[in-house]
Design an enzyme around this catalytic site. Structure first.
Site, PDB file in Angstrom:
ATOM      1  N   ARG A   1       0.712  -8.697  14.082  1.00 49.90           N
ATOM      2  CA  ARG A   1       0.108  -7.655  13.231  1.00 49.90           C
ATOM      3  C   ARG A   1      -0.895  -8.262  12.261  1.00 49.90           C
ATOM      4  O   ARG A   1      -1.949  -7.688  12.006  1.00 49.90           O
ATOM      5  CB  ARG A   1       1.204  -6.909  12.458  1.00 49.90           C
ATOM      6  CG  ARG A   1       1.964  -5.950  13.338  1.00 49.90           C
ATOM      7  CD  ARG A   1       3.208  -5.437  12.668  1.00 49.90           C
ATOM      8  NE  ARG A   1       2.925  -4.548  11.557  1.00 49.90           N
ATOM      9  CZ  ARG A   1       3.784  -4.330  10.557  1.00 49.90           C
ATOM     10  NH1 ARG A   1       4.939  -4.948  10.532  1.00 49.90           N
ATOM     11  NH2 ARG A   1       3.469  -3.487   9.601  1.00 49.90           N
TER      12      ARG A   1
ATOM     13  N   ARG B   1      12.205  -1.741  10.436  1.00 55.39           N
ATOM     14  CA  ARG B   1      11.220  -1.225  11.392  1.00 55.39           C
ATOM     15  C   ARG B   1      11.098  -2.190  12.563  1.00 55.39           C
ATOM     16  O   ARG B   1      11.105  -3.402  12.368  1.00 55.39           O
ATOM     17  CB  ARG B   1       9.854  -1.119  10.700  1.00 55.39           C
ATOM     18  CG  ARG B   1       9.622   0.191  10.010  1.00 55.39           C
ATOM     19  CD  ARG B   1       8.409   0.154   9.120  1.00 55.39           C
ATOM     20  NE  ARG B   1       7.180  -0.292   9.776  1.00 55.39           N
ATOM     21  CZ  ARG B   1       5.985  -0.279   9.188  1.00 55.39           C
ATOM     22  NH1 ARG B   1       5.856   0.154   7.952  1.00 55.39           N
ATOM     23  NH2 ARG B   1       4.920  -0.703   9.818  1.00 55.39           N
TER      24      ARG B   1
ATOM     25  N   ARG C   1      11.884  -6.108   4.222  1.00 59.06           N
ATOM     26  CA  ARG C   1      11.746  -4.644   4.071  1.00 59.06           C
ATOM     27  C   ARG C   1      12.798  -3.914   4.906  1.00 59.06           C
ATOM     28  O   ARG C   1      13.019  -4.218   6.079  1.00 59.06           O
ATOM     29  CB  ARG C   1      10.341  -4.240   4.535  1.00 59.06           C
ATOM     30  CG  ARG C   1      10.090  -2.749   4.513  1.00 59.06           C
ATOM     31  CD  ARG C   1       8.629  -2.408   4.403  1.00 59.06           C
ATOM     32  NE  ARG C   1       7.837  -2.804   5.566  1.00 59.06           N
ATOM     33  CZ  ARG C   1       6.514  -2.678   5.622  1.00 59.06           C
ATOM     34  NH1 ARG C   1       5.842  -2.210   4.590  1.00 59.06           N
ATOM     35  NH2 ARG C   1       5.850  -3.047   6.701  1.00 59.06           N
TER      36      ARG C   1
ATOM     37  N   LYS D   1       0.825  -1.209   0.000  1.00 59.39           N
ATOM     38  CA  LYS D   1       0.000   0.000   0.000  1.00 59.39           C
ATOM     39  C   LYS D   1       0.863   1.265   0.000  1.00 59.39           C
ATOM     40  O   LYS D   1       0.597   2.184  -0.752  1.00 59.39           O
ATOM     41  CB  LYS D   1      -0.929   0.051   1.234  1.00 59.39           C
ATOM     42  CG  LYS D   1      -1.891  -1.111   1.349  1.00 59.39           C
ATOM     43  CD  LYS D   1      -2.890  -0.901   2.481  1.00 59.39           C
ATOM     44  CE  LYS D   1      -2.272  -0.760   3.862  1.00 59.39           C
ATOM     45  NZ  LYS D   1      -1.565  -1.961   4.346  1.00 59.39           N
TER      46      LYS D   1
ATOM     47  N   ARG E   1      -8.781   1.596  10.097  1.00 61.77           N
ATOM     48  CA  ARG E   1      -8.375   0.234  10.410  1.00 61.77           C
ATOM     49  C   ARG E   1      -9.374  -0.455  11.338  1.00 61.77           C
ATOM     50  O   ARG E   1      -9.166  -1.615  11.694  1.00 61.77           O
ATOM     51  CB  ARG E   1      -7.015   0.255  11.104  1.00 61.77           C
ATOM     52  CG  ARG E   1      -5.842  -0.143  10.189  1.00 61.77           C
ATOM     53  CD  ARG E   1      -4.606   0.128  10.996  1.00 61.77           C
ATOM     54  NE  ARG E   1      -3.453  -0.646  10.664  1.00 61.77           N
ATOM     55  CZ  ARG E   1      -2.420  -0.166   9.961  1.00 61.77           C
ATOM     56  NH1 ARG E   1      -2.463   1.022   9.430  1.00 61.77           N
ATOM     57  NH2 ARG E   1      -1.351  -0.906   9.793  1.00 61.77           N
TER      58      ARG E   1
HETATM   59  P1  AMP Z   1       1.642   0.824   9.143  1.00 61.26           P
HETATM   60  O1  AMP Z   1       2.844   1.622   8.788  1.00 61.26           O
HETATM   61  O2  AMP Z   1       0.409   1.259   8.398  1.00 61.26           O
HETATM   62  O3  AMP Z   1       1.888  -0.663   9.030  1.00 61.26           O
HETATM   63  O4  AMP Z   1       1.329   1.127  10.693  1.00 61.26           O
HETATM   64  C1  AMP Z   1       2.275   0.815  11.692  1.00 61.26           C
HETATM   65  C2  AMP Z   1       1.591   0.768  13.051  1.00 61.26           C
HETATM   66  O5  AMP Z   1       1.035   2.052  13.348  1.00 61.26           O
HETATM   67  C3  AMP Z   1       0.431  -0.194  13.161  1.00 61.26           C
HETATM   68  O6  AMP Z   1       0.839  -1.528  13.432  1.00 61.26           O
HETATM   69  C4  AMP Z   1      -0.344   0.424  14.336  1.00 61.26           C
HETATM   70  O7  AMP Z   1       0.300   0.169  15.570  1.00 61.26           O
HETATM   71  C5  AMP Z   1      -0.202   1.915  14.058  1.00 61.26           C
HETATM   72  N1  AMP Z   1      -1.288   2.396  13.179  1.00 61.26           N
HETATM   73  C6  AMP Z   1      -1.181   2.867  11.909  1.00 61.26           C
HETATM   74  N2  AMP Z   1      -2.376   3.239  11.422  1.00 61.26           N
HETATM   75  C7  AMP Z   1      -3.285   2.996  12.415  1.00 61.26           C
HETATM   76  C8  AMP Z   1      -4.682   3.144  12.527  1.00 61.26           C
HETATM   77  N3  AMP Z   1      -5.427   3.622  11.503  1.00 61.26           N
HETATM   78  N4  AMP Z   1      -5.273   2.784  13.696  1.00 61.26           N
HETATM   79  C9  AMP Z   1      -4.555   2.318  14.732  1.00 61.26           C
HETATM   80  N5  AMP Z   1      -3.228   2.131  14.686  1.00 61.26           N
HETATM   81  C10 AMP Z   1      -2.576   2.468  13.541  1.00 61.26           C
END
Ligand code: AMP
Length: 218
Positions: free
Chosen positions: A171, A160, A127, A13, A88
């Protein structure tokens, strides 16, 4: 254009969001990026979010919704936006809908990225990213020219915290439990389009451009 990218972590994404934001000249709002920025700057929001993120859990709805509404309210988002990683949860989706309706706006597309679990795990494990310019690489598919160094700025690449093997499974479980129901949520509103996330970045890009060119379904 008002678009949401939906799908499990590691499905591509973020990579496609950068491309779409540039091509259609709309701001990309990635809640993951915004939260990581807050963590790095050690803001009070970042301190609150850090533990949840490191455990692979979702940050509480109220925190994330506040962050997104603040950004969506800025003038640069008035003509359109791309949301990557938000909503989410059903609560977040409801809030987004209420917020947009109050402004007389609506989403044009919710793009659901699909990919096999084995490929997701392969993509996440390999990654690596640049802590400085945020460029993203993959050890096998998109390696940097010099091992471990960012092509653009020469900084050492990092993994990360939440991409470590012990966090990936949780996750994915959190995604299944809390985010996967959103596919039905948006399908029921006739706004969901499905994108096959497999294959080369350029192939996914081509499929995505074709999908976004279609008129809004609902
Ligand atoms: P991502 O980079 O989108 O994989 O997000 C990394 C982490 O940020 C996720 O595993 C959550 O802990 C937090 N996070 C990102 N977006 C959201 C969201 N919309 N709601 C809650 N937590 C989020």
């Amino acid at each position: 254009m008002r678009v949401v990218f939906l799908g499990p972590p590691g499905v591509g994404k973020g990579t496609q969001a950068d491309f779409v934001a540039q091509k259609y000249e709309i701001p990309k709002l990635s809640t993951g990026d915004l939260l990581r920025e807050s963590v790095a700057k050690e803001t009070s929001l970042g301190k609150e979010a850090k533990g949840f993120m490191n455990r692979g859990e979702l940050v509480p709805d109220a925190v994330v919704i506040g962050l997104v509404e603040e950004k969506l309210g800025s003038p640069e988002c008035h003509k359109g936006f791309l949301l990557d990683g938000f909503p989410r949860t059903v609560t977040q989706a409801d809030q987004l809908s209420t917020y947009l309706t109050s402004r007389g706006e609506a989403l044009d597309h919710v793009v659901y990225f699909s990919l096999s679990k084995s490929e997701i795990v392969r993509r996440i494990s390999g990654r690596r990213s640049c802590p400085d310019c945020k460029a993203v690489y993959h050890l096998e598919s998109v390696p940097p020219k010099s091992e471990g160094m960012c092509d653009a700025c020469g900084k050492s690449l990092v993994q990360r915290n939440d991409d470590k093997p012990e966090t990936i499974e949780s996750r994915l479980a959190v995604y299944q439990e809390q985010t996967a129901p959103l596919t039905e949520y948006y399908r029921a509103r006739s706004i969901l389009v499905e994108l096959d996330g497999a294959g080369l970045v350029s192939a996914v890009q081509d499929r995505l451009v074709a999908l976004l060119a279609q008129p809004r379904v609902g």
